[in-house]
Design an enzyme around this catalytic site. Structure first.
Site, PDB file in Angstrom:
ATOM      1  N   GLY A 101     -45.775   7.485  50.884  1.00 61.72           N
ATOM      2  CA  GLY A 101     -46.639   6.756  49.944  1.00 61.72           C
ATOM      3  C   GLY A 101     -47.933   7.509  49.697  1.00 61.72           C
ATOM      4  O   GLY A 101     -48.366   7.671  48.547  1.00 61.72           O
ATOM      5  N   CYS A 135     -46.120 -13.810  47.151  1.00 62.32           N
ATOM      6  CA  CYS A 135     -47.571 -13.726  46.904  1.00 62.32           C
ATOM      7  C   CYS A 135     -48.067 -14.942  46.143  1.00 62.32           C
ATOM      8  O   CYS A 135     -49.214 -15.352  46.304  1.00 62.32           O
ATOM      9  CB  CYS A 135     -47.873 -12.459  46.125  1.00 62.32           C
ATOM     10  N   GLU A 187     -48.551  -8.159  34.939  1.00 62.20           N
ATOM     11  CA  GLU A 187     -47.148  -7.764  34.776  1.00 62.20           C
ATOM     12  C   GLU A 187     -46.392  -8.854  34.014  1.00 62.20           C
ATOM     13  O   GLU A 187     -46.852  -9.999  33.915  1.00 62.20           O
ATOM     14  CB  GLU A 187     -46.495  -7.526  36.147  1.00 62.20           C
ATOM     15  N   GLU A 196     -51.192  -5.439  42.143  1.00 64.47           N
ATOM     16  CA  GLU A 196     -50.702  -6.818  42.324  1.00 64.47           C
ATOM     17  C   GLU A 196     -50.735  -7.092  43.816  1.00 64.47           C
ATOM     18  O   GLU A 196     -49.892  -6.576  44.555  1.00 64.47           O
ATOM     19  CB  GLU A 196     -49.260  -6.932  41.823  1.00 64.47           C
ATOM     20  N   ASN A 244     -40.673  -7.880  49.792  1.00 66.70           N
ATOM     21  CA  ASN A 244     -40.289  -9.298  49.723  1.00 66.70           C
ATOM     22  C   ASN A 244     -39.348  -9.633  48.564  1.00 66.70           C
ATOM     23  O   ASN A 244     -38.496 -10.497  48.724  1.00 66.70           O
ATOM     24  CB  ASN A 244     -41.522 -10.202  49.731  1.00 66.70           C
TER      25      ASN A 244
HETATM   26  P1  NAD Z   1     -47.774  -3.362  52.120  1.00 66.55           P
HETATM   27  O1  NAD Z   1     -49.075  -3.240  51.434  1.00 66.55           O
HETATM   28  O2  NAD Z   1     -47.703  -3.145  53.574  1.00 66.55           O
HETATM   29  O3  NAD Z   1     -46.717  -2.324  51.499  1.00 66.55           O
HETATM   30  C1  NAD Z   1     -46.426  -2.298  50.108  1.00 66.55           C
HETATM   31  C2  NAD Z   1     -45.960  -0.895  49.746  1.00 66.55           C
HETATM   32  O4  NAD Z   1     -47.051   0.000  49.880  1.00 66.55           O
HETATM   33  C3  NAD Z   1     -44.863  -0.335  50.657  1.00 66.55           C
HETATM   34  O5  NAD Z   1     -43.960   0.417  49.881  1.00 66.55           O
HETATM   35  C4  NAD Z   1     -45.629   0.577  51.599  1.00 66.55           C
HETATM   36  O6  NAD Z   1     -44.852   1.607  52.141  1.00 66.55           O
HETATM   37  C5  NAD Z   1     -46.688   1.111  50.662  1.00 66.55           C
HETATM   38  N1  NAD Z   1     -47.898   1.598  51.319  1.00 66.55           N
HETATM   39  C6  NAD Z   1     -48.535   1.049  52.380  1.00 66.55           C
HETATM   40  N2  NAD Z   1     -49.620   1.791  52.699  1.00 66.55           N
HETATM   41  C7  NAD Z   1     -49.670   2.812  51.802  1.00 66.55           C
HETATM   42  C8  NAD Z   1     -50.544   3.919  51.609  1.00 66.55           C
HETATM   43  N3  NAD Z   1     -51.601   4.126  52.385  1.00 66.55           N
HETATM   44  N4  NAD Z   1     -50.302   4.758  50.594  1.00 66.55           N
HETATM   45  C9  NAD Z   1     -49.256   4.557  49.772  1.00 66.55           C
HETATM   46  N5  NAD Z   1     -48.361   3.550  49.926  1.00 66.55           N
HETATM   47  C10 NAD Z   1     -48.573   2.679  50.922  1.00 66.55           C
HETATM   48  O7  NAD Z   1     -47.223  -4.777  51.704  1.00 66.55           O
HETATM   49  P2  NAD Z   1     -45.894  -5.485  52.202  1.00 66.55           P
HETATM   50  O8  NAD Z   1     -46.102  -5.919  53.608  1.00 66.55           O
HETATM   51  O9  NAD Z   1     -44.721  -4.613  51.871  1.00 66.55           O
HETATM   52  O10 NAD Z   1     -45.846  -6.746  51.228  1.00 66.55           O
HETATM   53  C11 NAD Z   1     -46.528  -7.914  51.491  1.00 66.55           C
HETATM   54  C12 NAD Z   1     -47.795  -7.995  50.673  1.00 66.55           C
HETATM   55  O11 NAD Z   1     -47.524  -7.771  49.287  1.00 66.55           O
HETATM   56  C13 NAD Z   1     -48.418  -9.370  50.750  1.00 66.55           C
HETATM   57  O12 NAD Z   1     -49.814  -9.286  50.902  1.00 66.55           O
HETATM   58  C14 NAD Z   1     -48.083  -9.977  49.405  1.00 66.55           C
HETATM   59  O13 NAD Z   1     -48.919 -11.002  49.009  1.00 66.55           O
HETATM   60  C15 NAD Z   1     -48.121  -8.797  48.508  1.00 66.55           C
HETATM   61  N6  NAD Z   1     -47.332  -9.036  47.283  1.00 66.55           N
HETATM   62  C16 NAD Z   1     -47.983  -9.214  46.095  1.00 66.55           C
HETATM   63  C17 NAD Z   1     -47.259  -9.475  44.938  1.00 66.55           C
HETATM   64  C18 NAD Z   1     -47.947  -9.683  43.598  1.00 66.55           C
HETATM   65  O14 NAD Z   1     -47.279  -9.610  42.581  1.00 66.55           O
HETATM   66  N7  NAD Z   1     -49.234  -9.950  43.538  1.00 66.55           N
HETATM   67  C19 NAD Z   1     -45.876  -9.546  44.994  1.00 66.55           C
HETATM   68  C20 NAD Z   1     -45.245  -9.366  46.217  1.00 66.55           C
HETATM   69  C21 NAD Z   1     -45.990  -9.104  47.361  1.00 66.55           C
END
Ligand code: NAD
Length: 498
Positions: free
Chosen positions: A219, A291, A470, A257, A160
């Site tokens: 990942g 988020c 962070e 996060e 995002n």
């Molecule tokens: P996601 O969890 O699907 O993916 C995030 C990252 O994790 C990607 O690079 C993905 O390839 C990797 N990933 C997924 N499964 C994995 C695994 N089993 N092992 C290792 N890596 C893995 O999230 P998204 O859809 O990319 O982002 C949206 C989510 O992120 C929302 O829930 C949002 O709230 C959250 N978010 C949080 C913050 C924060 O600072 N708290 C900031 C931005 C987004």
């Protein structure tokens, strides 16, 4: 990078992984799909476990030297990265808008300057790293601590706000003396590869590496590599649970996060003019894919109806369209699949009893944008806050407005969600502001504002929103371990052995 006849960006050659300062070609690739059009505009490496292991190995080798760099050197490198971003600021907005649908005006105003500022902030923090002497120790000893880097950091980021997320992980990790392997989201990898290429000459080889690919393959290989000293993850709560269970075998610690369901509690005395603007920003900035979004407003009955009416009317006027057009206020969601998930979640909430006050429309934009993942800004009325719209993270431009009359009830409802990332209170009553702020279960509480995140202000959550902070001084300690040294200054010992 080329601009095709339609004015849209295309990258002809597949983007490699970056390992040990080299472009590491990978035979298998994944398409990068432009959310505004649905067309494939680039290809990125689909890294397997072998490539990931090479990247971790390169980071581990580079750590032996980078860990010994002076704080002055690290500061200079971080500052030069910020300078590079600033000098190339004009190149990033179109790339970010193409990659994840961010409106180009926001990419220009927010993403690029914020990423540069993060590097400058941690350039400053790098010089302040120090240990302590323990003055309570007996005089017969000299006890002191030093702050040691951890080693290889696995930085896993979502789609995002890729540039900002990468900066939030790289800058403190490098300042603290670690090396990094970055794994961007499969839905938005191009800007991360480009960014690391753009700063490659500023860092020794191997200090920052990039592996692209799927979470479940690239990942997973990264988080289960026992040479990784810490995982720094930003993403969804479900992925976090998988990662923690997979990394548990090697006891790899993590900073998490995660998602949120931000509640903004509005008092009966709120200034509705500024509030309405902030509510719109809180949910519709960055296409609602934030988020920290204020996806839930709990308004006192005295102001509820007027606030709902104002927000719904303004939401209907938001210009949804091509993210590359500077007049666009809201671009497409990250993908058609995600747009359909968001629209489906709203359908479910409607079946549960919410009323649609604005949006819940897939607009017909036609032309190149016909295959885009567009969704109109949506405002839902859920007066009692009893539906899934008041507790689930939709991660899209959907606001739920609720009504309250009793402050205890409002706070209890705000806290009755799994998440605890960002919350807010809007009131001119100082006592009410502090009272509610103290009771909201969240890592961040805003009073009479939303989204204000100056560097130095810790960002992070409680409950299902994760752990670790962070963007602040304490972030440096996330990437270090304390080492204590106890020096005996005399030979006197208590008589314990014959
Ligand atoms: P996601 O969890 O699907 O993916 C995030 C990252 O994790 C990607 O690079 C993905 O390839 C990797 N990933 C997924 N499964 C994995 C695994 N089993 N092992 C290792 N890596 C893995 O999230 P998204 O859809 O990319 O982002 C949206 C989510 O992120 C929302 O829930 C949002 O709230 C959250 N978010 C949080 C913050 C924060 O600072 N708290 C900031 C931005 C987004």
């Amino acid at each position: 990078m080329t601009t095709v006849a339609t004015g849209r960006l295309t990258i002809d050659r597949p983007l490699p992984a970056i390992v040990g300062g080299e472009r590491r070609p990978v035979a298998k690739t994944l398409p990068a799909v432009e959310p505004a059009t649905g067309r494939t505009w680039a290809h990125v490496a689909d890294c397997d476990a072998e490539v990931v292991a090479e990247a971790v190995g390169a980071a581990a080798a580079a750590f032996e030297t980078w860990r010994t760099t002076s704080l002055a050197e690290r500061q200079a490198v971080l500052w030069s990265i910020a300078d590079r971003l600033t000098a190339t600021a004009a190149e990033w907005p179109a790339l970010l808008a193409t990659e994840n649908g961010r409106a180009i005006r926001e990419a220009e105003l927010i993403d690029v300057p914020t990423a540069a500022e993060i590097f400058r902030y941690f350039a400053g923090m790098a010089r302040g790293i120090h240990g302590e002497t323990i003055q309570g120790a007996p005089e017969s000893s000299h006890v002191y601590t030093t702050r040691r880097p951890l080693g290889v950091i696995a930085a896993i980021v979502p789609w995002n706000s890729p540039l900002i997320s990468v900066a939030h992980k790289l800058a403190p990790a490098l300042a603290a003396g670690n090396t990094v392997v970055v794994k961007p989201s499969e839905l938005a990898s191009v800007s991360t590869v480009r960014f690391v290429e753009a700063i490659a000459d500023l860092l020794p080889p191997g200090v920052v590496n990039v592996v692209t690919g799927l979470g479940a393959s690239a990942g997973d290989a990264l988080v289960t590599d026992p040479r990784v000293a810490k995982i720094s993850f930003t993403g969804g709560t479900a992925s976090a649970r998988t990662i923690l269970s997979r990394a548990g075998g090697a006891l790899t610690p993590a900073l998490m996060e995660l998602g949120g369901k931000g509640s903004l509690v509005v008092g009966p005395d709120a200034d509705l003019d500024t509030l309405t603007d902030d509510v719109l920003t809180g949910i519709f900035a960055a296409n609602g894919e934030v988020c920290f979004a204020s996806s839930r407003v709990l308004a006192h009955a005295d102001v509820h109806d007027e606030l709902l009416e104002r927000v719904a009317a303004r939401a209907e006027r938001i210009r949804v369209g091509d993210p590359l057009d500077p007049s666009t206020q809201l671009g497409p969601l990250i993908s058609v699949a995600h747009r359909d998930r968001v629209a489906g979640a709203v359908d479910k909430a409607v079946a549960e009893g919410v009323t649609v006050a604005a949006g819940h429309v897939v607009p017909e934009l036609g032309g190149d944008l016909g295959g885009g993942a567009f969704y109109r800004p949506t405002v839902l009325a859920d007066p009692d806050g009893r539906t899934s719209a008041s507790c689930d993270e939709f991660f899209g431009p959907v606001l739920t407005v609720e009504r309250w009359t009793d402050e205890d009830d409002a706070v209890a409802r705000a806290n009755a969600v799994a998440y605890g990332l960002a919350s807010g209170v809007w009131t001119t009553d100082l006592a009410r502001a502090h009272r509610i702020a103290a009771r909201l279960e969240a890592g961040m509480v805003w009073v009479n504002t939303w989204f204000a995140t100056p560097l130095g202000q810790p960002q992070g959550g409680v409950k299902a929103s994760g752990f670790g902070r962070e963007g602040a001084a304490e972030t440096i300690t996330e990437y270090q371990a304390t080492k204590v040294v106890n020096v005996s200054l005399d030979n006197a010992r208590p008589p314990m052995w014959d």
